[in-house]
Design a protein around this motif. Structure first.
Motif, PDB file in Angstrom:
ATOM      1  N   ILE A 184      -0.234   2.422  10.121  1.00 34.02           N
ATOM      2  CA  ILE A 184      -1.200   2.569   9.089  1.00 34.02           C
ATOM      3  C   ILE A 184      -1.980   3.671   9.308  1.00 34.02           C
ATOM      4  CG2 ILE A 184      -3.217   1.811   7.814  1.00 34.02           C
ATOM      5  CD1 ILE A 184      -2.000  -1.120   8.564  1.00 34.02           C
ATOM      6  N   TYR A 185      -2.617   3.922  10.557  1.00 31.90           N
ATOM      7  CA  TYR A 185      -3.314   5.341  10.761  1.00 31.90           C
ATOM      8  C   TYR A 185      -2.462   6.456  10.431  1.00 31.90           C
ATOM      9  CZ  TYR A 185      -7.437   2.611  12.490  1.00 31.90           C
ATOM     10  OH  TYR A 185      -8.267   1.739  12.826  1.00 31.90           O
ATOM     11  N   ASN A 186      -1.154   6.338  10.827  1.00 29.37           N
ATOM     12  CA  ASN A 186      -0.075   7.377  10.774  1.00 29.37           C
ATOM     13  C   ASN A 186      -0.111   7.860   9.184  1.00 29.37           C
ATOM     14  OD1 ASN A 186       1.562   9.440  11.631  1.00 29.37           O
ATOM     15  ND2 ASN A 186       3.329   8.169  10.431  1.00 29.37           N
ATOM     16  N   GLN A 187       0.135   6.646   8.470  1.00 29.45           N
ATOM     17  CA  GLN A 187      -0.102   6.781   7.029  1.00 29.45           C
ATOM     18  C   GLN A 187      -1.319   7.564   6.108  1.00 29.45           C
ATOM     19  OE1 GLN A 187       2.840   6.032   4.748  1.00 29.45           O
ATOM     20  NE2 GLN A 187       3.853   6.071   6.709  1.00 29.45           N
ATOM     21  N   LEU A 188      -2.379   7.151   6.763  1.00 32.77           N
ATOM     22  CA  LEU A 188      -3.593   7.475   6.239  1.00 32.77           C
ATOM     23  C   LEU A 188      -3.907   8.891   6.853  1.00 32.77           C
ATOM     24  CD1 LEU A 188      -5.922   4.300   7.085  1.00 32.77           C
ATOM     25  CD2 LEU A 188      -5.190   5.291   4.714  1.00 32.77           C
ATOM     26  N   TYR A 189      -3.208   9.270   7.938  1.00 33.05           N
ATOM     27  CA  TYR A 189      -3.356  10.686   8.581  1.00 33.05           C
ATOM     28  C   TYR A 189      -2.509  11.676   7.591  1.00 33.05           C
ATOM     29  CZ  TYR A 189      -2.543  14.678  11.412  1.00 33.05           C
ATOM     30  OH  TYR A 189      -2.375  15.986  12.027  1.00 33.05           O
ATOM     31  N   ASP A 190      -1.256  11.072   7.178  1.00 33.04           N
ATOM     32  CA  ASP A 190      -0.449  12.085   6.535  1.00 33.04           C
ATOM     33  C   ASP A 190      -1.229  12.335   4.926  1.00 33.04           C
ATOM     34  OD1 ASP A 190       1.405  12.299   8.222  1.00 33.04           O
ATOM     35  OD2 ASP A 190       2.662  10.568   7.331  1.00 33.04           O
ATOM     36  N   GLU A 191      -1.713  11.066   4.458  1.00 33.33           N
ATOM     37  CA  GLU A 191      -2.357  11.359   3.155  1.00 33.33           C
ATOM     38  C   GLU A 191      -3.655  12.441   3.344  1.00 33.33           C
ATOM     39  OE1 GLU A 191      -1.511  10.365   0.103  1.00 33.33           O
ATOM     40  OE2 GLU A 191       0.513   9.760   1.463  1.00 33.33           O
ATOM     41  N   GLU A 208      -6.110   4.888  -4.461  1.00 39.33           N
ATOM     42  CA  GLU A 208      -7.431   3.968  -4.305  1.00 39.33           C
ATOM     43  C   GLU A 208      -6.951   2.598  -3.985  1.00 39.33           C
ATOM     44  OE1 GLU A 208     -10.379   3.913  -7.698  1.00 39.33           O
ATOM     45  OE2 GLU A 208     -10.916   5.981  -7.320  1.00 39.33           O
ATOM     46  N   ARG A 209      -5.972   1.914  -4.789  1.00 44.73           N
ATOM     47  CA  ARG A 209      -5.280   0.648  -4.395  1.00 44.73           C
ATOM     48  C   ARG A 209      -4.655   0.651  -3.185  1.00 44.73           C
ATOM     49  NH1 ARG A 209      -2.280  -1.775  -9.638  1.00 44.73           N
ATOM     50  NH2 ARG A 209      -2.527  -3.765  -8.549  1.00 44.73           N
ATOM     51  N   ALA A 210      -3.981   1.585  -2.506  1.00 41.91           N
ATOM     52  CA  ALA A 210      -3.473   1.849  -1.419  1.00 41.91           C
ATOM     53  C   ALA A 210      -4.341   1.847  -0.297  1.00 41.91           C
ATOM     54  CB  ALA A 210      -2.692   3.234  -1.159  1.00 41.91           C
ATOM     55  N   ASP A 211      -5.424   2.573  -0.581  1.00 46.16           N
ATOM     56  CA  ASP A 211      -6.494   2.624   0.702  1.00 46.16           C
ATOM     57  C   ASP A 211      -7.211   1.383   0.878  1.00 46.16           C
ATOM     58  OD1 ASP A 211      -6.146   5.439   1.155  1.00 46.16           O
ATOM     59  OD2 ASP A 211      -7.982   6.333  -0.218  1.00 46.16           O
ATOM     60  N   SER A 212      -7.370   0.578  -0.447  1.00 45.73           N
ATOM     61  CA  SER A 212      -8.027  -0.721  -0.245  1.00 45.73           C
ATOM     62  C   SER A 212      -7.058  -1.669   0.459  1.00 45.73           C
ATOM     63  CB  SER A 212      -8.263  -1.347  -1.700  1.00 45.73           C
ATOM     64  OG  SER A 212      -8.823  -2.709  -1.411  1.00 45.73           O
ATOM     65  N   LEU A 213      -6.067  -1.621   0.381  1.00 48.24           N
ATOM     66  CA  LEU A 213      -5.002  -2.384   0.988  1.00 48.24           C
ATOM     67  C   LEU A 213      -4.786  -2.024   2.455  1.00 48.24           C
ATOM     68  CD1 LEU A 213      -2.067  -2.930  -1.786  1.00 48.24           C
ATOM     69  CD2 LEU A 213      -3.469  -4.945  -0.775  1.00 48.24           C
ATOM     70  N   PHE A 214      -4.636  -0.717   2.800  1.00 45.59           N
ATOM     71  CA  PHE A 214      -4.519  -0.372   4.136  1.00 45.59           C
ATOM     72  C   PHE A 214      -5.787  -0.566   4.964  1.00 45.59           C
ATOM     73  CE2 PHE A 214      -1.390   3.379   3.247  1.00 45.59           C
ATOM     74  CZ  PHE A 214      -0.355   2.643   3.619  1.00 45.59           C
ATOM     75  N   GLN A 215      -7.127  -0.508   4.367  1.00 44.33           N
ATOM     76  CA  GLN A 215      -8.311  -1.148   5.235  1.00 44.33           C
ATOM     77  C   GLN A 215      -8.094  -2.411   5.445  1.00 44.33           C
ATOM     78  OE1 GLN A 215     -10.381   1.137   6.321  1.00 44.33           O
ATOM     79  NE2 GLN A 215      -9.191   2.908   5.308  1.00 44.33           N
ATOM     80  N   ASN A 216      -7.762  -3.368   4.591  1.00 40.30           N
ATOM     81  CA  ASN A 216      -7.585  -4.603   4.863  1.00 40.30           C
ATOM     82  C   ASN A 216      -6.610  -5.063   5.899  1.00 40.30           C
ATOM     83  OD1 ASN A 216      -9.742  -5.686   2.927  1.00 40.30           O
ATOM     84  ND2 ASN A 216      -8.030  -5.631   1.092  1.00 40.30           N
ATOM     85  N   ALA A 217      -5.384  -4.319   5.849  1.00 40.03           N
ATOM     86  CA  ALA A 217      -4.426  -4.592   6.717  1.00 40.03           C
ATOM     87  C   ALA A 217      -4.674  -4.204   8.400  1.00 40.03           C
ATOM     88  CB  ALA A 217      -3.120  -3.725   6.421  1.00 40.03           C
ATOM     89  N   ALA A 266       0.786  -1.143   0.146  1.00 40.39           N
ATOM     90  CA  ALA A 266       0.084   0.114  -0.008  1.00 40.39           C
ATOM     91  C   ALA A 266       0.982   1.256   0.137  1.00 40.39           C
ATOM     92  CB  ALA A 266      -0.899  -0.186   1.191  1.00 40.39           C
ATOM     93  N   GLN A 267       1.948   1.157   0.794  1.00 43.87           N
ATOM     94  CA  GLN A 267       2.883   2.080   0.888  1.00 43.87           C
ATOM     95  C   GLN A 267       3.798   2.646  -0.605  1.00 43.87           C
ATOM     96  OE1 GLN A 267       6.119   1.893   3.797  1.00 43.87           O
ATOM     97  NE2 GLN A 267       6.715   3.963   3.424  1.00 43.87           N
ATOM     98  N   LEU A 268       3.670   1.586  -1.267  1.00 46.44           N
ATOM     99  CA  LEU A 268       4.411   1.590  -2.684  1.00 46.44           C
ATOM    100  C   LEU A 268       3.324   2.292  -3.468  1.00 46.44           C
ATOM    101  CD1 LEU A 268       6.258   0.827  -4.625  1.00 46.44           C
ATOM    102  CD2 LEU A 268       5.320  -1.373  -4.916  1.00 46.44           C
ATOM    103  N   TYR A 269       1.908   2.093  -3.358  1.00 47.99           N
ATOM    104  CA  TYR A 269       1.022   2.611  -4.339  1.00 47.99           C
ATOM    105  C   TYR A 269       0.857   3.949  -4.094  1.00 47.99           C
ATOM    106  CZ  TYR A 269      -0.390  -2.293  -5.807  1.00 47.99           C
ATOM    107  OH  TYR A 269      -0.412  -3.344  -6.564  1.00 47.99           O
ATOM    108  N   ILE A 270       1.190   4.266  -2.790  1.00 51.37           N
ATOM    109  CA  ILE A 270       0.903   5.738  -2.349  1.00 51.37           C
ATOM    110  C   ILE A 270       2.162   6.650  -3.269  1.00 51.37           C
ATOM    111  CG2 ILE A 270       1.534   7.422  -0.782  1.00 51.37           C
ATOM    112  CD1 ILE A 270      -0.195   5.599   1.294  1.00 51.37           C
ATOM    113  N   LYS A 271       3.459   6.027  -3.266  1.00 57.23           N
ATOM    114  CA  LYS A 271       4.574   6.526  -3.768  1.00 57.23           C
ATOM    115  C   LYS A 271       3.981   6.570  -5.375  1.00 57.23           C
ATOM    116  CE  LYS A 271       7.977   5.324  -0.344  1.00 57.23           C
ATOM    117  NZ  LYS A 271       8.661   6.947  -0.197  1.00 57.23           N
ATOM    118  N   ARG A 272       3.590   5.498  -5.930  1.00 60.90           N
ATOM    119  CA  ARG A 272       3.294   5.517  -7.295  1.00 60.90           C
ATOM    120  C   ARG A 272       2.054   6.214  -7.825  1.00 60.90           C
ATOM    121  NH1 ARG A 272       4.766  -0.166  -9.747  1.00 60.90           N
ATOM    122  NH2 ARG A 272       4.668   0.994 -11.626  1.00 60.90           N
TER     123      ARG A 272
END
Length: 327
Positions: A302-309, A281-290, A271-277
């Motif tokens: 994960i919450y920290n990553q979502l907060y940053d986004e 949407e693909r990143a959010d989906s993976l984060f929610q599953n994780a 998911a972090q890789l998808y954010i960089k790319r």
């Protein structure tokens, strides 16, 4: 007179039988200890079963008692059975061997004592002191399994204490001991630790050399958990190097072979890789599953990553939501 001779004869026979039984019992204990020592690294559960089958364990003395205490404590530790640090079991081995001219057993006893202090008591200062006592034995030690693990434990404690240069030196010594002892699995674990440190030092050449060695080992390993860790960590390395296609390929390999169901940590990495790319949407989906993971540290990450986004998108509602969840 004849009766007295008969009594004497019977007593002699009984004494001989008792001596024979004692000799058999001694041989039985010695054989079991030797077999357990041979299994302790490759099959600690089998070693533990053998040790627990020694019925006369409470009556052991001297060297046999010390060896039994050492092997039982190590077998329990390697089988993830909690061992109390205030237990006198491992101390029996430490006390017996600390003044003996047996560097391998003395170093092993201090190493196991350190493991128990570190893992079950979380007493890092005393664990470090105990590992340092084990380290003093290394110049005279022949057992490379113990040498490597002493160095690796010192590397880990220093890494956790942010003494990265010292940690690197210890891990490198552990790898060399692994090579000498032909222990590919332990060498792989130490290379994974070194890979993280080489990134911290921005040592690209060492990172690439480390990745090459890990890939050489990965195909021969039978441990799917360790294989998955190799691919996951290489993927993270490639991501840091901004080699995103290679990173995605290694994350996919890690997901494919991971025995975890599902592998939340690798999902988070991808998911972090998808954010960089820019594939949000693909990143959010993976984060929610994780986020279904029970690992609190992973969920916090994960919450920290979502907060940053959310902050980048100026989505204040989600900023407040993820900040609250993170806390």
């Amino acid at each position: 007179m004849k009766r007295e001779k008969n009594i004497l004869f019977i007593l002699t026979i009984l004494l001989l039988l008792a001596c024979t039984a004692c000799d058999r019992s001694t041989r039985h204990v010695t054989e079991h200890l030797s077999q357990a020592e041979g299994l302790i690294w490759a099959a600690p559960d089998s070693a533990l079963h053998l040790l627990e089958s020694i019925s006369a364990s409470r009556h052991l003395t001297g060297k046999e008692q010390a060896d039994y205490a050492l092997l039982l404590s190590l077998a329990q530790y390697r089988c993830y059975i909690p061992v109390s640090s205030d237990s006198s079991m491992i101390d029996l081995a430490v006390e017996y061997y600390k003044d003996k001219n047996d560097a391998d057993k003395k170093g092993a006893a201090f190493y196991v004592k350190g493991c128990i202090l570190e893992e079950y008591s979380k007493d890092i200062p005393n664990a470090l002191l105990t590992y340092k006592e084990a380290e003093k034995c290394i110049p005279s030690m022949n057992d490379k399994h113990y040498v490597a693990r002493i160095y690796s434990s010192l590397g880990y404690i220093n890494q956790c204490s942010f003494n990265f240069e010292l940690a690197k030196e210890y891990y490198q010594k552990a790898v060399q001991a692994n090579i000498d002892g032909k222990d590919t699995v332990a060498q792989t674990s130490n290379l994974l630790n070194l890979l993280q440190l080489y990134h911290i030092f921005h040592d690209t050449d060492s990172v690439n050399q480390c990745i090459t060695k890990l890939l050489q080992f990965s195909s021969s390993l039978k441990d799917s958990i360790l294989q998955s860790k190799i691919y996951h960590n290489i993927a993270v390395s490639k991501m840091y190097q901004e080699k995103y296609e290679e990173a995605e390929s290694f994350f996919s390999c890690a997901l494919h072979i991971s025995p975890a169901s599902p592998p939340y940590k690798t999902m988070s990495g991808l998911a972090q890789l998808y954010i960089k790319r820019g594939q949000k949407e693909r990143a959010d989906s993976l984060f929610q599953n994780a986020l279904l993971s029970k690992d609190l540290s992973l969920r916090a990450y994960i919450y920290n990553q979502l907060y940053d986004e959310a902050w980048k998108a100026e989505n204040y509602k989600k900023i407040a939501q993820y900040a609250r969840l993170y806390i």
